[in-house]
Design a protein around this motif. Structure first.
Motif, PDB file in Angstrom:
ATOM      1  N   ARG A   1       0.846  -1.209   0.000  1.00  0.00           N
ATOM      2  CA  ARG A   1       0.000   0.000   0.000  1.00  0.00           C
ATOM      3  C   ARG A   1       0.877   1.254   0.000  1.00  0.00           C
ATOM      4  O   ARG A   1       0.676   2.182  -0.782  1.00  0.00           O
ATOM      5  CB  ARG A   1      -0.912  -0.025   1.247  1.00  0.00           C
ATOM      6  CG  ARG A   1      -2.304   0.493   1.007  1.00  0.00           C
ATOM      7  CD  ARG A   1      -3.271   0.318   2.172  1.00  0.00           C
ATOM      8  NE  ARG A   1      -2.753  -0.174   3.421  1.00  0.00           N
ATOM      9  CZ  ARG A   1      -2.912  -1.435   3.879  1.00  0.00           C
ATOM     10  NH1 ARG A   1      -3.555  -2.306   3.120  1.00  0.00           N
ATOM     11  NH2 ARG A   1      -2.402  -1.819   5.038  1.00  0.00           N
ATOM     12  N   ALA A   2       1.909   1.239   0.834  1.00  0.00           N
ATOM     13  CA  ALA A   2       2.798   2.418   0.940  1.00  0.00           C
ATOM     14  C   ALA A   2       3.516   2.664  -0.387  1.00  0.00           C
ATOM     15  O   ALA A   2       3.659   3.806  -0.837  1.00  0.00           O
ATOM     16  CB  ALA A   2       3.799   2.188   2.064  1.00  0.00           C
ATOM     17  N   ALA A   3       3.905   1.579  -1.050  1.00  0.00           N
ATOM     18  CA  ALA A   3       4.628   1.750  -2.332  1.00  0.00           C
ATOM     19  C   ALA A   3       3.682   2.238  -3.426  1.00  0.00           C
ATOM     20  O   ALA A   3       4.027   3.107  -4.236  1.00  0.00           O
ATOM     21  CB  ALA A   3       5.270   0.431  -2.741  1.00  0.00           C
ATOM     22  N   ARG A   4       2.448   1.704  -3.421  1.00  0.00           N
ATOM     23  CA  ARG A   4       1.466   2.152  -4.421  1.00  0.00           C
ATOM     24  C   ARG A   4       1.194   3.653  -4.252  1.00  0.00           C
ATOM     25  O   ARG A   4       1.151   4.412  -5.223  1.00  0.00           O
ATOM     26  CB  ARG A   4       0.148   1.384  -4.280  1.00  0.00           C
ATOM     27  CG  ARG A   4       0.155  -0.016  -4.871  1.00  0.00           C
ATOM     28  CD  ARG A   4      -1.247  -0.635  -4.798  1.00  0.00           C
ATOM     29  NE  ARG A   4      -1.205  -2.047  -5.192  1.00  0.00           N
ATOM     30  CZ  ARG A   4      -1.137  -2.465  -6.474  1.00  0.00           C
ATOM     31  NH1 ARG A   4      -1.076  -1.569  -7.446  1.00  0.00           N
ATOM     32  NH2 ARG A   4      -1.109  -3.749  -6.766  1.00  0.00           N
ATOM     33  N   THR A   5       1.057   4.068  -2.989  1.00  0.00           N
ATOM     34  CA  THR A   5       0.762   5.490  -2.726  1.00  0.00           C
ATOM     35  C   THR A   5       1.925   6.355  -3.197  1.00  0.00           C
ATOM     36  O   THR A   5       1.741   7.333  -3.910  1.00  0.00           O
ATOM     37  CB  THR A   5       0.524   5.696  -1.207  1.00  0.00           C
ATOM     38  OG1 THR A   5      -0.484   4.779  -0.790  1.00  0.00           O
ATOM     39  CG2 THR A   5       0.112   7.128  -0.889  1.00  0.00           C
ATOM     40  N   ALA A   6       3.156   5.932  -2.874  1.00  0.00           N
ATOM     41  CA  ALA A   6       4.336   6.724  -3.289  1.00  0.00           C
ATOM     42  C   ALA A   6       4.415   6.775  -4.816  1.00  0.00           C
ATOM     43  O   ALA A   6       4.680   7.821  -5.418  1.00  0.00           O
ATOM     44  CB  ALA A   6       5.604   6.094  -2.709  1.00  0.00           C
ATOM     45  N   ALA A   7       4.147   5.629  -5.454  1.00  0.00           N
ATOM     46  CA  ALA A   7       4.301   5.551  -6.917  1.00  0.00           C
ATOM     47  C   ALA A   7       3.300   6.450  -7.638  1.00  0.00           C
ATOM     48  O   ALA A   7       3.561   6.910  -8.757  1.00  0.00           O
ATOM     49  CB  ALA A   7       4.136   4.111  -7.377  1.00  0.00           C
TER      50      ALA A   7
ATOM     51  N   GLY B   1       5.900   7.779  -9.787  1.00  0.00           N
ATOM     52  CA  GLY B   1       5.910   6.989 -11.041  1.00  0.00           C
ATOM     53  C   GLY B   1       7.080   6.039 -11.124  1.00  0.00           C
ATOM     54  O   GLY B   1       7.200   5.245 -12.055  1.00  0.00           O
ATOM     55  N   THR B   2       7.983   6.086 -10.137  1.00  0.00           N
ATOM     56  CA  THR B   2       9.178   5.210 -10.238  1.00  0.00           C
ATOM     57  C   THR B   2       9.373   4.334  -8.996  1.00  0.00           C
ATOM     58  O   THR B   2      10.274   3.534  -8.947  1.00  0.00           O
ATOM     59  CB  THR B   2      10.451   6.089 -10.372  1.00  0.00           C
ATOM     60  OG1 THR B   2      10.442   7.073  -9.331  1.00  0.00           O
ATOM     61  CG2 THR B   2      10.507   6.781 -11.747  1.00  0.00           C
ATOM     62  N   THR B   3       8.515   4.510  -7.979  1.00  0.00           N
ATOM     63  CA  THR B   3       8.705   3.752  -6.731  1.00  0.00           C
ATOM     64  C   THR B   3       8.163   2.341  -6.866  1.00  0.00           C
ATOM     65  O   THR B   3       7.057   2.144  -7.399  1.00  0.00           O
ATOM     66  CB  THR B   3       7.929   4.437  -5.579  1.00  0.00           C
ATOM     67  OG1 THR B   3       8.218   5.829  -5.586  1.00  0.00           O
ATOM     68  CG2 THR B   3       8.296   3.823  -4.228  1.00  0.00           C
ATOM     69  N   VAL B   4       8.942   1.368  -6.413  1.00  0.00           N
ATOM     70  CA  VAL B   4       8.483  -0.034  -6.343  1.00  0.00           C
ATOM     71  C   VAL B   4       8.956  -0.634  -5.029  1.00  0.00           C
ATOM     72  O   VAL B   4      10.023  -0.256  -4.522  1.00  0.00           O
ATOM     73  CB  VAL B   4       9.012  -0.883  -7.520  1.00  0.00           C
ATOM     74  CG1 VAL B   4       8.329  -0.536  -8.816  1.00  0.00           C
ATOM     75  CG2 VAL B   4      10.516  -0.749  -7.644  1.00  0.00           C
ATOM     76  N   ALA B   5       8.150  -1.536  -4.485  1.00  0.00           N
ATOM     77  CA  ALA B   5       8.571  -2.284  -3.285  1.00  0.00           C
ATOM     78  C   ALA B   5       7.944  -3.673  -3.388  1.00  0.00           C
ATOM     79  O   ALA B   5       6.782  -3.810  -3.779  1.00  0.00           O
ATOM     80  CB  ALA B   5       8.116  -1.587  -2.007  1.00  0.00           C
ATOM     81  N   THR B   6       8.736  -4.669  -3.049  1.00  0.00           N
ATOM     82  CA  THR B   6       8.277  -6.056  -3.232  1.00  0.00           C
ATOM     83  C   THR B   6       8.729  -6.919  -2.061  1.00  0.00           C
ATOM     84  O   THR B   6       9.912  -6.867  -1.695  1.00  0.00           O
ATOM     85  CB  THR B   6       8.930  -6.644  -4.508  1.00  0.00           C
ATOM     86  OG1 THR B   6       8.896  -5.684  -5.534  1.00  0.00           O
ATOM     87  CG2 THR B   6       8.289  -7.942  -4.916  1.00  0.00           C
ATOM     88  N   VAL B   7       7.785  -7.660  -1.475  1.00  0.00           N
ATOM     89  CA  VAL B   7       8.196  -8.715  -0.546  1.00  0.00           C
ATOM     90  C   VAL B   7       8.322  -9.966  -1.396  1.00  0.00           C
ATOM     91  O   VAL B   7       7.322 -10.596  -1.745  1.00  0.00           O
ATOM     92  CB  VAL B   7       7.164  -8.924   0.588  1.00  0.00           C
ATOM     93  CG1 VAL B   7       7.581 -10.099   1.493  1.00  0.00           C
ATOM     94  CG2 VAL B   7       7.014  -7.654   1.412  1.00  0.00           C
ATOM     95  N   GLY B   8       9.545 -10.269  -1.779  1.00  0.00           N
ATOM     96  CA  GLY B   8       9.778 -11.363  -2.733  1.00  0.00           C
ATOM     97  C   GLY B   8      10.023 -12.700  -2.055  1.00  0.00           C
ATOM     98  O   GLY B   8       9.930 -13.742  -2.679  1.00  0.00           O
TER      99      GLY B   8
END
Ligand code: HGY
Ligand code: MN
Ligand code: MN
Ligand code: MN
Length: 419
Positions: free
Chosen positions: A257-263, A267-274
């Motif tokens: 959610r935090a990464a979607r909001t930042a993006a 337009g360049t933010t990504v975060a992934t629990v891989g």
């Protein structure tokens, strides 16, 4: 495309990449996959093949202490004391990766040198073709292992002591015959260029064959645990549980959610629990502990730092709300890397001289170039990825696009090595 002063041999380049694709080849329903992890037999064969091809091209081959391979071209009339220009990438892959991510850059670098040799030109500087160890971060480190050592960002002995699957990097490299002497020193270089597949579909959407990278996104990788209490799933009431996986599920969604909001604004933010591993991970035990990793990236460092803070705050709230215990550490923190104007200009001018359209793009993917950028001028050139696929067997770049971008690389390499 206008004829190049230094014609490359697209078929020879294709053969090199196709031959390399055999090593660690994995059966897939579609596409061509490979799994080539640092220090494994497929990695040994890929390295040996590169060394053979470098020797055929008359390069002086050296292997450093962490297995970085360098083939040096020092033609007659070239100043041996001049700082070399280096070009290359990596040969290791992610599990079930594609055949271009890394090998395109290594073999395009070799093809560029062969094209300059065959054109009978003599650069004023030596040129080194380089393949870095362990760019992908699948074993021994979280990524860019060989280039971090070459850039002096990681001590050689520290890297060699790193373990994976019960062996140290030193042992793994010794087993495959690639634990050399010395340290390849990227700060000796006048400049560095890397050709890489774009791994997204912007160039394809723009209809442009060559992307000149402006900035490589910074990448922070966090590793953490969430500890609850393993209990009997049949006898432990819902009120009495401390379920580590339920807590982790809230955490994963909060990070997303935090990464979607930042993006939405960047337009360049990504975060992934891989990575998420559950212990004991059986059907009739309430999850006792979860281990996770997060990959956070952006071209602006403060954006990354804000997301790390958000992750920390979420873990603290879970400790209060759910009674879990959490840990979080940040072993991998690579800041955004600006590409050098000298290299970007050389790449754009190469496009102009060849009649090939180039476009400025940023890189969401990390590359060895970001480490080398801390010690010398660097440039990163992208070739289009069909459908934007990468890190899977669907990864594909048209052979024509490989040849065109290798021609640009050759022109830019000659420019930088002849000043
Ligand atoms: O993770 C990366 O960005 C790179 O592909 N190793
Ligand atoms: Mn890569
Ligand atoms: Mn990759
Ligand atoms: Mn295409």
């Amino acid at each position: 495309m206008i004829a190049s002063r230094f014609p490359i041999d697209g078929d020879r380049l294709r053969r090199d990449i196709e031959d390399n694709a055999q090593f660690g080849a994995v059966p897939t329903d579609e596409g061509r996959g490979r799994t080539v992890l640092p220090g494994t037999k497929p990695n040994q064969r890929a390295r040996e093949h590169l060394v053979d091809r470098m020797i055929v091209a008359g390069l002086d081959v050296s292997v450093d202490a962490v297995g970085n391979v360098a083939g040096t071209w020092l033609p007659e009339g070239c100043d041996p004391t001049a700082a070399p220009v280096a070009v290359g990438s990596h040969l290791d892959s992610v599990p079930f990766g594609g055949i271009f991510d890394g090998p395109l850059g290594v073999y395009a670098g070799l093809e560029a040198v062969r094209a300059l040799q065959e054109a009978g030109v003599t650069p004023t500087r030596p040129i080194q073709v380089v393949s870095f160890t362990g760019e992908e971060g699948t074993r021994f480190a979280d990524g860019v292992l060989g280039s971090s050592v070459a850039a002096g960002l990681t001590e050689t002995e520290t890297a060699l002591d790193r373990t994976d699957d019960g062996e140290t990097l030193r042992e793994a490299l010794t087993d495959i015959g690639f634990h050399g002497e010395e340290r390849l020193d990227a700060s000796d270089w006048h400049a560095w260029l890397e050709l890489h597949v774009e791994q997204t579909d912007r160039l394809e959407e723009m209809g442009v064959t060559a992307g000149v990278v402006t900035t490589i996104a910074g990448s922070t990788r966090l590793h953490g645990t969430i500890e609850g209490t393993a209990d009997h799933t049949g006898t432990t009431s819902m009120a009495d549980r401390t379920d580590a996986l339920a807590a982790a599920s809230e955490f994963v969604l909060a990070v997303e959610r935090a990464a979607r909001t930042a993006a939405e604004s960047t337009g360049t933010t990504v975060a992934t629990v891989g990575e998420l591993s559950v212990d004991p991970g059986v059907v009739n035990v309430v999850p006792g502990e979860v281990e996770f990793s997060i990959d956070i990236r952006d071209v602006e460092k403060p954006v990354i730092d804000r997301l790390v803070t958000r992750a920390e705050e979420t873990l603290t709230a879970l400790e209060t709300d759910r009674g879990v215990e959490t840990t979080l550490d940040r072993p991998y923190d690579v800041p955004p890397a600006e590409m050098a104007a000298t290299c970007r200009t050389a790449l754009h001018e190469a496009g102009q001289s060849l009649g090939v359209e180039t476009a400025d793009v940023h890189s969401g993917a990390g590359h060895d170039t970001m480490q080398v950028a801390t010690v010398t001028d660097t440039g990163l050139l992208f070739a289009p990825s069909d459908g934007g696929h990468s890190h899977n067997p669907l990864e594909w770049t048209d052979w024509h696009d490989c040849a065109v971008t290798t021609s640009l690389l050759t022109e830019a390499l000659y420019t930088l090595a002849s000043d």
